[in-house]
Write a protein that holds these residues in place. Sequence first.
Motif, PDB file in Angstrom:
ATOM      1  N   SER A  31     -13.769  14.697  -8.818  1.00 48.55           N
ATOM      2  CA  SER A  31     -13.914  15.841  -7.920  1.00 48.55           C
ATOM      3  C   SER A  31     -13.152  15.652  -6.605  1.00 48.55           C
ATOM      4  N   GLY A  32     -12.515  14.486  -6.451  1.00 51.36           N
ATOM      5  CA  GLY A  32     -11.775  14.220  -5.222  1.00 51.36           C
ATOM      6  C   GLY A  32     -12.633  13.741  -4.066  1.00 51.36           C
ATOM      7  N   GLU A  33     -13.908  13.424  -4.327  1.00 52.68           N
ATOM      8  CA  GLU A  33     -14.802  12.969  -3.255  1.00 52.68           C
ATOM      9  C   GLU A  33     -14.683  11.478  -2.970  1.00 52.68           C
ATOM     10  N   LEU A  34     -14.090  10.724  -3.886  1.00 54.48           N
ATOM     11  CA  LEU A  34     -13.941   9.283  -3.702  1.00 54.48           C
ATOM     12  C   LEU A  34     -12.487   8.919  -3.974  1.00 54.48           C
ATOM     13  N   ASP A  35     -11.852   8.337  -2.977  1.00 51.06           N
ATOM     14  CA  ASP A  35     -10.453   7.937  -3.105  1.00 51.06           C
ATOM     15  C   ASP A  35     -10.381   6.449  -3.413  1.00 51.06           C
ATOM     16  N   VAL A  36      -9.664   6.107  -4.472  1.00 52.13           N
ATOM     17  CA  VAL A  36      -9.498   4.711  -4.867  1.00 52.13           C
ATOM     18  C   VAL A  36      -8.094   4.279  -4.472  1.00 52.13           C
ATOM     19  N   ARG A  37      -8.008   3.400  -3.490  1.00 57.25           N
ATOM     20  CA  ARG A  37      -6.696   2.935  -3.018  1.00 57.25           C
ATOM     21  C   ARG A  37      -6.278   1.702  -3.803  1.00 57.25           C
ATOM     22  N   ILE A  38      -5.139   1.801  -4.465  1.00 57.39           N
ATOM     23  CA  ILE A  38      -4.559   0.649  -5.158  1.00 57.39           C
ATOM     24  C   ILE A  38      -3.459   0.107  -4.256  1.00 57.39           C
ATOM     25  N   GLY A  39      -3.726  -1.050  -3.666  1.00 56.24           N
ATOM     26  CA  GLY A  39      -2.830  -1.581  -2.646  1.00 56.24           C
ATOM     27  C   GLY A  39      -1.671  -2.390  -3.193  1.00 56.24           C
ATOM     28  N   ALA A  40      -1.825  -2.964  -4.381  1.00 58.07           N
ATOM     29  CA  ALA A  40      -0.757  -3.801  -4.935  1.00 58.07           C
ATOM     30  C   ALA A  40      -0.925  -3.907  -6.444  1.00 58.07           C
ATOM     31  N   GLU A  41       0.214  -3.985  -7.129  1.00 58.28           N
ATOM     32  CA  GLU A  41       0.227  -4.201  -8.581  1.00 58.28           C
ATOM     33  C   GLU A  41       1.171  -5.348  -8.896  1.00 58.28           C
ATOM     34  N   PHE A  42       0.785  -6.154  -9.874  1.00 59.33           N
ATOM     35  CA  PHE A  42       1.597  -7.265 -10.332  1.00 59.33           C
ATOM     36  C   PHE A  42       1.636  -7.238 -11.860  1.00 59.33           C
ATOM     37  N   ALA A  43       2.703  -7.756 -12.424  1.00 61.99           N
ATOM     38  CA  ALA A  43       2.739  -7.950 -13.870  1.00 61.99           C
ATOM     39  C   ALA A  43       1.763  -9.060 -14.256  1.00 61.99           C
ATOM     40  N   ALA A  75       2.168 -11.735 -15.878  1.00 58.42           N
ATOM     41  CA  ALA A  75       2.715 -13.076 -15.654  1.00 58.42           C
ATOM     42  C   ALA A  75       2.747 -13.452 -14.183  1.00 58.42           C
ATOM     43  N   GLU A  76       2.558 -12.483 -13.295  1.00 56.24           N
ATOM     44  CA  GLU A  76       2.596 -12.738 -11.851  1.00 56.24           C
ATOM     45  C   GLU A  76       1.202 -12.930 -11.262  1.00 56.24           C
ATOM     46  N   VAL A  77       0.235 -13.288 -12.092  1.00 62.55           N
ATOM     47  CA  VAL A  77      -1.147 -13.376 -11.640  1.00 62.55           C
ATOM     48  C   VAL A  77      -1.316 -14.382 -10.501  1.00 62.55           C
ATOM     49  N   ALA A  78      -0.559 -15.485 -10.514  1.00 65.39           N
ATOM     50  CA  ALA A  78      -0.673 -16.465  -9.419  1.00 65.39           C
ATOM     51  C   ALA A  78      -0.267 -15.829  -8.090  1.00 65.39           C
ATOM     52  N   ASP A  79       0.780 -15.002  -8.104  1.00 66.43           N
ATOM     53  CA  ASP A  79       1.192 -14.303  -6.890  1.00 66.43           C
ATOM     54  C   ASP A  79       0.113 -13.325  -6.439  1.00 66.43           C
ATOM     55  N   ALA A  80      -0.533 -12.675  -7.391  1.00 66.87           N
ATOM     56  CA  ALA A  80      -1.629 -11.755  -7.057  1.00 66.87           C
ATOM     57  C   ALA A  80      -2.768 -12.494  -6.370  1.00 66.87           C
ATOM     58  N   HIS A  81      -3.101 -13.684  -6.866  1.00 68.59           N
ATOM     59  CA  HIS A  81      -4.165 -14.479  -6.255  1.00 68.59           C
ATOM     60  C   HIS A  81      -3.766 -14.933  -4.849  1.00 68.59           C
ATOM     61  N   ARG A  82      -2.509 -15.325  -4.682  1.00 64.97           N
ATOM     62  CA  ARG A  82      -2.064 -15.753  -3.352  1.00 64.97           C
ATOM     63  C   ARG A  82      -2.146 -14.605  -2.346  1.00 64.97           C
ATOM     64  N   ALA A  83      -1.753 -13.419  -2.784  1.00 67.90           N
ATOM     65  CA  ALA A  83      -1.810 -12.256  -1.894  1.00 67.90           C
ATOM     66  C   ALA A  83      -3.248 -11.921  -1.527  1.00 67.90           C
ATOM     67  N   LEU A  84      -4.147 -11.966  -2.507  1.00 67.10           N
ATOM     68  CA  LEU A  84      -5.551 -11.632  -2.257  1.00 67.10           C
ATOM     69  C   LEU A  84      -6.193 -12.663  -1.329  1.00 67.10           C
ATOM     70  N   GLU A  85      -6.020 -13.933  -1.638  1.00 61.08           N
ATOM     71  CA  GLU A  85      -6.658 -14.977  -0.842  1.00 61.08           C
ATOM     72  C   GLU A  85      -6.033 -15.113   0.539  1.00 61.08           C
ATOM     73  N   GLY A  86      -4.775 -14.698   0.677  1.00 60.70           N
ATOM     74  CA  GLY A  86      -4.114 -14.740   1.979  1.00 60.70           C
ATOM     75  C   GLY A  86      -4.412 -13.524   2.826  1.00 60.70           C
ATOM     76  N   ARG A  87      -5.302 -12.633   2.321  1.00 57.83           N
ATOM     77  CA  ARG A  87      -5.689 -11.413   3.026  1.00 57.83           C
ATOM     78  C   ARG A  87      -4.478 -10.547   3.368  1.00 57.83           C
ATOM     79  N   ARG A  88      -3.514 -10.536   2.440  1.00 59.36           N
ATOM     80  CA  ARG A  88      -2.315  -9.716   2.631  1.00 59.36           C
ATOM     81  C   ARG A  88      -2.422  -8.395   1.881  1.00 59.36           C
ATOM     82  N   THR A  89      -3.601  -8.070   1.387  1.00 57.52           N
ATOM     83  CA  THR A  89      -3.759  -6.862   0.581  1.00 57.52           C
ATOM     84  C   THR A  89      -4.776  -5.922   1.213  1.00 57.52           C
ATOM     85  N   THR A  90      -4.664  -4.665   0.845  1.00 56.55           N
ATOM     86  CA  THR A  90      -5.685  -3.672   1.182  1.00 56.55           C
ATOM     87  C   THR A  90      -6.043  -2.944  -0.101  1.00 56.55           C
TER      88      THR A  90
END
Length: 329
Positions: free
Chosen positions: A286-298, A300-315
Motif C-alpha cells: 500500500s506504500g505505507e512502509l518503505d524498504v530501503r536497499i542500501g547496497a547489493e553484492f554478488a 561471491a562478494e559476501v566478504a565485501d558485504a560483511h566488511r561494509a556492514l561491520e564497518g558501518r558503511r551501509t544504510t
Amino acid sequence: MRAMRVHAPGGPDALREEQIPVPAPGPGEVRVRVAYAGVNFIDAYKRSGAYDLARPATVGEEGAGVVDAVGSEVTEVQPGDRVAWAGTTGAFAELALVRAAALVPVPTGVTLRVAAAVMLQGLTAHYLACSVYPLSKGDRCVVHAAAGGVGLLLVQIARRRGATVIGTAGSEDKAELARAAGADHVVLYQQHDFAAAVQDLTDRRGVHVVYDSVGRTTFLHGLTVLAPRGMMVLFGQSSGAVEPVDPQLLNRHGSLFLTRPTLANYIATRDELLWRAGELFEWIGSGELDVRIGAEFALAEVADAHRALEGRRTTGKVLLRVDPECDRM
C-alpha cells in the motif's frame, strides 16, 4: 551447487565459496532456489564465533526465492511458489533447505528482492514496536542506529503507531535518511552528548522505551534517558557485547525494565509469523512502509558485504544477488 561456507571462526575472509551437493528435502522441508539473501549482523556474529555455529556451515539467515522441491508431509507450499524466510541458516547458497512452517508466501506486488530485504529486519522492527513494548500515541522512544536496516523500518512503524521518535545516527547523511523515514528528532551521537540531547528534547521527562541494537557504547547512557518504569530493549550488539549489569542500576534509574529479546520467540508459531509478515507485506504493497536497499553484492562478494556492514558503511538493507532471474518467473 555454489555455497558460501565457514570452516573456522574468523573475519570476513573466513567465508569462502565451495561447491557442495544439492540437498534433498526431508519430511517437512522445502528446497528453495534462492533469488536474494539478506546480510545481517547475526551472520557476522556466527561467522566470527560470537554466536554458536556448528561448522562447517553455509551461513545466511534470510532469503527469498522460488520453491524448487518439497519433502514429504509438506502442505504449506508447492513447487513454483514465491516464498521468503528468516531465522534459518543456509541462505548464502544457490539452493537452501527451509522448514515449510518457516516459509511465508510472497504476495503479488512485492518483489522477491524486497521480500528478502524485509524479512529479518522487518519482522524484528514489528515485534519490537508491536509486542515487546507496544507503542501507542503519546509514547516517546529512542531508536539507535535509526538509518540502519532495522532502524529505518522501526522508525516508520513507531510513527505509524503514534509515537514520538528520537533517532541516533553517525552522520548528517544518515540523519537525513532517519528524518525522511519519520523521525521527529535525530541526534548525531559523534557530535553531541546523546543523553543530554534526549533530556533536552523531552523537557527532562525521558522516554518510555529505548530500542538499542548497538550495545556496549550506548547501553549505560540509554538507561539514564528512560522515564521511571521505562523499558530498555537491547536487541543487538554492533559495538560489542554489554558488560554484566548490576540489577540495582534499574532501581536507581527509576524502577526500569530490561529485556533482551530475540526474533525466534516472537515468531514461535506459524500464526504469529504469518501475522507479522502479512502486515509488513500489506504496508509495503500500500506504500505505507518503505524498504530501503542500501547496497547489493554478488554472492561471491559476501566478504565485501560483511566488511561494509561491520564497518558501518551501509544504510538500510544489504542484499546478496544469488539468482535474480527467479524474480521474473
